[in-house]
Design a protein around this motif. Structure first.
Motif, PDB file in Angstrom:
ATOM      1  N   SER A  17      -7.335  -6.729 -39.108  1.00 25.30           N
ATOM      2  CA  SER A  17      -8.030  -7.106 -40.333  1.00 25.30           C
ATOM      3  C   SER A  17      -7.265  -8.208 -41.052  1.00 25.30           C
ATOM      4  N   LEU A  18      -7.990  -8.904 -41.895  1.00 24.21           N
ATOM      5  CA  LEU A  18      -7.422  -9.953 -42.737  1.00 24.21           C
ATOM      6  C   LEU A  18      -8.062  -9.847 -44.109  1.00 24.21           C
ATOM      7  N   PRO A  19      -7.383 -10.362 -45.143  1.00 21.76           N
ATOM      8  CA  PRO A  19      -7.982 -10.359 -46.479  1.00 21.76           C
ATOM      9  C   PRO A  19      -9.029 -11.473 -46.582  1.00 21.76           C
ATOM     10  N   PRO A  20      -9.929 -11.383 -47.545  1.00 17.64           N
ATOM     11  CA  PRO A  20     -10.968 -12.404 -47.695  1.00 17.64           C
ATOM     12  C   PRO A  20     -10.419 -13.776 -48.067  1.00 17.64           C
ATOM     13  N   THR A  21      -9.182 -13.830 -48.527  1.00 19.50           N
ATOM     14  CA  THR A  21      -8.560 -15.099 -48.902  1.00 19.50           C
ATOM     15  C   THR A  21      -7.918 -15.821 -47.716  1.00 19.50           C
ATOM     16  N   ALA A  27      -7.918 -16.446 -38.913  1.00 19.30           N
ATOM     17  CA  ALA A  27      -8.705 -15.454 -38.175  1.00 19.30           C
ATOM     18  C   ALA A  27      -8.819 -15.838 -36.704  1.00 19.30           C
ATOM     19  N   LEU A  28      -9.094 -17.102 -36.433  1.00 13.46           N
ATOM     20  CA  LEU A  28      -9.199 -17.564 -35.048  1.00 13.46           C
ATOM     21  C   LEU A  28      -7.878 -17.391 -34.312  1.00 13.46           C
ATOM     22  N   GLN A  29      -6.777 -17.682 -35.000  1.00 15.81           N
ATOM     23  CA  GLN A  29      -5.457 -17.512 -34.390  1.00 15.81           C
ATOM     24  C   GLN A  29      -5.221 -16.047 -34.028  1.00 15.81           C
ATOM     25  N   ARG A  30      -5.524 -15.158 -34.947  1.00 12.44           N
ATOM     26  CA  ARG A  30      -5.352 -13.713 -34.703  1.00 12.44           C
ATOM     27  C   ARG A  30      -6.230 -13.259 -33.536  1.00 12.44           C
ATOM     28  N   MET A  31      -7.471 -13.707 -33.540  1.00 16.81           N
ATOM     29  CA  MET A  31      -8.401 -13.320 -32.480  1.00 16.81           C
ATOM     30  C   MET A  31      -7.927 -13.827 -31.123  1.00 16.81           C
ATOM     31  N   ALA A  32      -7.407 -15.052 -31.078  1.00 17.93           N
ATOM     32  CA  ALA A  32      -6.902 -15.610 -29.820  1.00 17.93           C
ATOM     33  C   ALA A  32      -5.664 -14.854 -29.342  1.00 17.93           C
ATOM     34  N   GLU A  33      -4.748 -14.563 -30.256  1.00 15.31           N
ATOM     35  CA  GLU A  33      -3.523 -13.833 -29.890  1.00 15.31           C
ATOM     36  C   GLU A  33      -3.824 -12.448 -29.342  1.00 15.31           C
ATOM     37  N   ARG A  34      -4.794 -11.774 -29.940  1.00 15.01           N
ATOM     38  CA  ARG A  34      -5.114 -10.397 -29.552  1.00 15.01           C
ATOM     39  C   ARG A  34      -6.215 -10.310 -28.486  1.00 15.01           C
ATOM     40  N   GLU A  35      -6.789 -11.476 -28.154  1.00 20.96           N
ATOM     41  CA  GLU A  35      -7.892 -11.547 -27.191  1.00 20.96           C
ATOM     42  C   GLU A  35      -9.046 -10.636 -27.607  1.00 20.96           C
TER      43      GLU A  35
END
Length: 142
Positions: A17-21, A27-35
């Protein structure tokens, strides 16, 4: 695996999860790192929305916005479908089909306890079918 609880029990309980700010780029970086294909947007324990690859494609890339500047609060999907841990795989597949979704947050007692994807549900359904086939083959063999 017939229920959402069964799916969640079979894998790590980490909720991304990430905060709305946060920015879309974060978000894209997190999604790429975690696949993974999505992140939940949360303020503390409150579930505010979800940001998915589909949100990026439709709300950022096609509109020519900058992922560096855009905040998740401005592009997240806030109208959420959620499920509980006792809901069945079939019920969730129906919700996803009707809502044209790929991810469902799992909520119990007002708290987010997980996130399931269409892949999780298909894998659970395939495992159930394999189990039934094995049982029928065993019965036939005597």
């Amino acid at each position: 695996m017939n229920t959402v609880a069964d799916i969640l029990a079979a894998r790590p309980a980490k909720i991304e999860s990430l905060p709305p700010t946060a920015t879309v780029r974060e978000a894209l970086q997190r999604m790429a790192e975690r696949e993974i294909g999505s992140v939940l947007i949360m303020q503390g324990d409150a579930l505010l929305g979800i940001f998915t690859e589909r949100d990026y494609a439709r709300k950022i890339a096609l509109k020519g916005l900058s992922s560096t500047d855009a905040l998740l609060a401005d592009v997240m999907t806030a109208r959420l479908y959620v499920v509980g841990p006792r809901q069945t795989v079939q019920e969730c597949l129906g919700i996803m089909t009707q809502g044209k979704l790929r991810h469902l947050p799992v909520v119990e007692g007002g708290q987010v306890i997980g996130l399931i994807s269409i892949g999780d549900l298909v894998n659970a359904q395939l495992a159930q079918q394999r189990f039934l086939i094995e049982q029928m083959e065993s019965y036939i063999r005597g």
